[in-house]
Design an enzyme around this catalytic site. Structure first.
Site, mmCIF file in Angstrom:
data_model
loop_
_atom_site.group_PDB
_atom_site.id
_atom_site.type_symbol
_atom_site.label_atom_id
_atom_site.label_comp_id
_atom_site.label_asym_id
_atom_site.label_seq_id
_atom_site.Cartn_x
_atom_site.Cartn_y
_atom_site.Cartn_z
ATOM 1 N N ASP A 468 40.732 -45.286 -6.554
ATOM 2 C CA ASP A 468 41.905 -45.109 -5.713
ATOM 3 C C ASP A 468 41.604 -43.927 -4.793
ATOM 4 O OD1 ASP A 468 44.688 -45.260 -4.861
ATOM 5 O OD2 ASP A 468 44.941 -43.418 -6.016
ATOM 6 N N ASP A 676 45.178 -42.585 -10.405
ATOM 7 C CA ASP A 676 46.030 -41.466 -10.817
ATOM 8 C C ASP A 676 47.528 -41.744 -10.707
ATOM 9 O OD1 ASP A 676 46.177 -41.322 -7.921
ATOM 10 O OD2 ASP A 676 47.016 -39.315 -8.214
ATOM 11 N N ASP A 680 48.924 -47.395 -10.014
ATOM 12 C CA ASP A 680 47.595 -47.765 -10.507
ATOM 13 C C ASP A 680 47.625 -48.266 -11.946
ATOM 14 O OD1 ASP A 680 46.281 -47.028 -8.142
ATOM 15 O OD2 ASP A 680 46.182 -44.937 -8.755
#
Length: 788
Positions: A468, A676, A680
């Site tokens: 990410d 994080d 996600d």
């Protein structure tokens, strides 16, 4: 827990709890040190208690203890680790209590104690002392028996009279009794516990070998003309027990060393603290009685007992446990401190903000508990192999005895004993757990917590890593990249416009406002009637150009930007200042004031300092890298170029990220996901291995297999390398165990391996795999040293 500790002289032969001891372990304040409370999903709560175990010498013991605990009414789950000598038990306080759990373990023949720091040290000391005493008795008696046995080996025919030989045998028999009764006691108790639970433990072949040798040698001593003949093997018996106990003492110390990094994380909180009253007078109280709002003086060298805020003093704090960062950090009035961190330099006073399960420290302890008690799938497979293997050992020893009864009846018994002893699968069962525990401990020392030990094995097969962007490879803050003046304002130059904007930004908690306020030091601009419109921005009155004017900071529409104006690709805020329409050339020229955008401030995300080197390390390890983000295409592609990642996907929804990972897996790839945010969580759950950072959302951490508390991307190559080294060592241990058995069993079957040498081989085999696993605890080990 001092009452319980002082009343338990022997952790192996654990007596029943007295009423006083039961009341102590059931006390709510005492339980706070080793129990946390979790929601049962039905409006109630369940206790999750850590118990320290004793008397365990093989993985079969873990199964026996789990069975004993699960039979207690009210126990929801029990996880036992033989390598860590601990249990985590989930129980219903309405149906049972901690004392009942301890009693259940003790009835099964093992010791159980609340897992507190002082208790762990006391138990380790007692067990070590008792093991050394057993080793001393076995070794001392062995030396004496060898002294009495030597004449029979070196004397020629007729040199020793039958009466003298019988006297020497009697002396050896007498000296073997303490070895059987005291030194070898744990082997017999372990074998009996297994039989009582209708299981075969790894102590059973050893106990059978010892018992058969002693009985046959005793029969030969009392009746030299009987069926067992006149040969005695008291020297082999005492030598075997001595060697085995020496190996177990070294093995126990090695296992403690393997677990000490994880154990140390759980031993950080002080037992007592100095609480201050309203007059500032200190009183020493147990840490368990603290409440939110209490003021506590923390002296240099002491750990903080709770999460809080410094209200007096300034000091340096060791936060390595939370971040893996070895350098101390400065903390002064107004700064937050976390439970478990160490005050290094000067006394400070803190105000308690959070206690118990709400602290970051307690969340870390919960993760460590999971690592200490989890048994991964391939360890469970090894345990399943060990059971049938023990049956095969017993059958093989019986067949060997039967075959040698035809070949040479005088040697049949000793061949069977050698087969029993040499094939004990202790090394097979120890090889993987100790290596995984040592690896998890070393990673914890670096600020990397492994929640699922299976992930270490899967990491060695990972081919793709998906990142990410925001908050993962970038920090959770922005930096001012560019300031553009759009419209001149009378009496205000560029620096004054920036100072006005920063003064407005200081009044807001919005991330862009905070980034602007921190972009440079500023003297405050006098503002009046300051308000903040959620989702829009700040509004105030300020002295501009000789009179009070309305000023705004925020989004384009809020600050007067026309809808048709192209907006920047980067995150931005605008500064709007009220001006006369005549001065701007807008409106009807009647002088009516209007809001005019005069400046725009554009921001860039801050790449983590170690992100480029960390990503490069993964690329050098041969992994394919991907960047999935919900941000704009230009921002994502620019970040991917800086990181050297070829596959960058922008404007991804959580479903898009999930579909991307599933597509990789559908192509046969093994995927690790690093994220994080809350969004996600679905893709973290879907990935083969999921990694969350220490600042990640709680839901993301709950879904993750590994948590990098340090937030360092550079730690990811370390994690990968450690996983590869760990699995390599586990495979080395398993190969050694199988090779050892393949070589030694035929030697025992043909009668070339006497019982004492079989015992030495079995003991050294277990010791070798433990010491090999401990190579994972070496600091600065070469990444390639353990590849196999």
């Amino acid at each position: 827990m001092s009452t319980l500790a002082s009343a338990t002289p022997s952790p192996i032969a654990a007596p029943a709890l007295s009423p006083t001891q039961a009341a102590a372990v059931n006390d709510a304040q005492q339980q706070a040190a080793y129990t946390q409370w979790i929601d049962d999903g039905q409006g109630g709560e369940l206790g999750q208690s850590r118990l320290l175990l004793s008397g365990m010498h093989c993985t079969a013991c873990a199964g026996l203890i789990e069975d004993a605990l699960c039979r207690v009414e009210g126990v929801q789950a029990a996880e036992v680790s033989g390598a860590a000598q601990r249990a985590v038990v989930t129980w219903d306080p309405k149906r049972t209590q901690v004392s009942t759990l301890i009693e259940a373990v003790r009835r099964a023949g093992y010791g159980a104690f609340p897992d507190t720091g002082a208790q762990a040290v006391a138990l380790a000391t007692r067990e070590t002392r008792q093991s050394i005493w057993r080793l001393f008795v076995a070794a001392f008696c062995m030396m004496q028996v060898m002294m009495y046995a030597t004449p029979a080996y070196v004397a020629g025919p007729g040199d020793i009279t039958p009466d003298m030989l019988q006297l020497l045998n009697w002396a050896s028999w007498v000296l073997s009794i303490p070895v059987i009764v005291f030194a070898a006691g744990p082997f017999f108790r372990g074998a009996w516990r297994g039989l009582r639970e209708r299981r075969i433990s790894m102590d059973l072949p050893v106990a059978l070998g010892i018992a058969v040798t002693f009985v046959a040698s005793s029969a030969a001593t009392f009746n030299p003309g009987g069926i067992f003949g006149s040969e005695v093997y008291f020297d082999s018996l005492t030598m075997f027990v001595s060697f085995l106990f020496a190996a177990r003492v070294l093995e126990a110390r090695a296992r403690q060393r393997a677990a000490q990094s994880l154990d140390g994380v759980m031993r950080r909180l002080p037992d007592a603290v100095e609480r201050l009253d309203a007059q500032g007078q200190g009183e020493l109280v147990p840490a368990s009685v603290l409440a939110v709002g209490d003021r506590v003086r923390v002296h240099a060298g002491q750990a903080f007992a709770a999460d809080g805020c410094v209200v007096e003093g300034r000091t340096l704090v060791d936060e390595a446990m939370l971040s893996g960062e070895s350098r101390p950090v400065d903390r002064t009035v107004g700064d937050e401190v976390s439970a478990g961190c160490i005050n290094l330099s000067a006394p400070v006073v803190m105000q308690v903000l959070q206690l118990g399960a709400q602290t970051r420290y307690q969340r870390i302890v919960s993760l460590v508990e999971r690592a200490l008690t989890e048994r991964p799938a391939f360890i469970l497979a090894t345990d399943r192999i060990a059971g049938p293997f023990l049956w095969a050992v017993l059958a093989l020893a019986t067949l060997a005895w039967g075959a040698w009864m035809f070949i040479d009846p005088s040697r049949a018994l000793w061949v069977a004993v050698s087969v029993l002893i040499v094939t004990c699968p202790c090394a097979l069962s120890l090889g993987a757990p100790v290596a995984l525990l040592a690896s998890a401990g070393e990673l914890a020392r670096r600020g990397i917590l492994v929640q699922r030990l299976d992930a270490l094995e899967i990491l060695t097969r990972v081919q793709d890593v998906v990142f990410d962007k925001t908050g993962t490879v970038t920090e959770d803050r922005l930096t001012l990249a560019e300031t553009r003046v759009l419209q001149p304002v009378p009496d205000l130059d560029r620096a004054s416009l920036e100072r006005l904007a920063r003064s407005l930004a200081q009044q807001s908690r919005h991330p862009l406002s905070r980034a602007l306020a921190l972009s440079a030091p500023t003297s405050g601009w006098t503002l009046e009637a300051v308000t903040e419109q959620p989702g829009q921005g700040m509004d105030a009155l300020a002295q501009v150009g000789g009179r009070m004017r309305r000023v705004r900071l925020g989004g384009p529409g809020w600050c007067g930007v026309a809808p048709e104006v192209d907006l920047p690709a980067r995150p931005a805020v605008w500064l709007g200042v009220e001006q006369d329409a005549a001065a701007t050339g807008d409106g009807d020229g009647d002088g009516t004031p209007c809001l005019v955008p005069v400046a725009v401030f554009e921001f860039d995300e801050v790449l983590r300092p170690d992100a480029i080197s960390g990503v490069a390390g993964l690329a050098r390890a041969g992994l394919s890298l991907h960047l999935f983000s919900g941000d704009q295409t230009a921002s994502v592609e620019a970040m991917a170029r800086r990181l050297g990642i070829a596959d960058a996907r922008a404007r991804c929804t959580p479903q898009d990220k999930l579909a991307g990972v599933e597509a990789l897996q559908g192509a046969g790839r093994v995927v690790a996901m690093v994220g994080d945010g809350i969004n996600d969580a679905p893709v973290l759950a879907r990935a083969d291995v999921s990694i969350a950072l220490g600042t990640a959302a709680a839901l993301a951490q709950a879904r993750a297999d590994v948590i990098v508390l340090s937030d360092r991307i550079e730690d990811l190559p370390v994690l990968l390398d450690t996983a590869r080294r760990t699995v390599a060592i586990v495979r080395q241990n398993l190969r050694w165990s199988l090779t050892y058995n393949a070589a030694s069993v035929p030697l025992a079957l043909v009668g070339w391996l006497p019982p004492w040498l079989a015992g030495l081989g079995m003991a050294l085999s277990s010791l070798v795999v433990v010491l090999n696993a401990l190579r994972l605890t070496r600091r600065n080990a070469s990444p390639t040293a353990d590849k196999a």
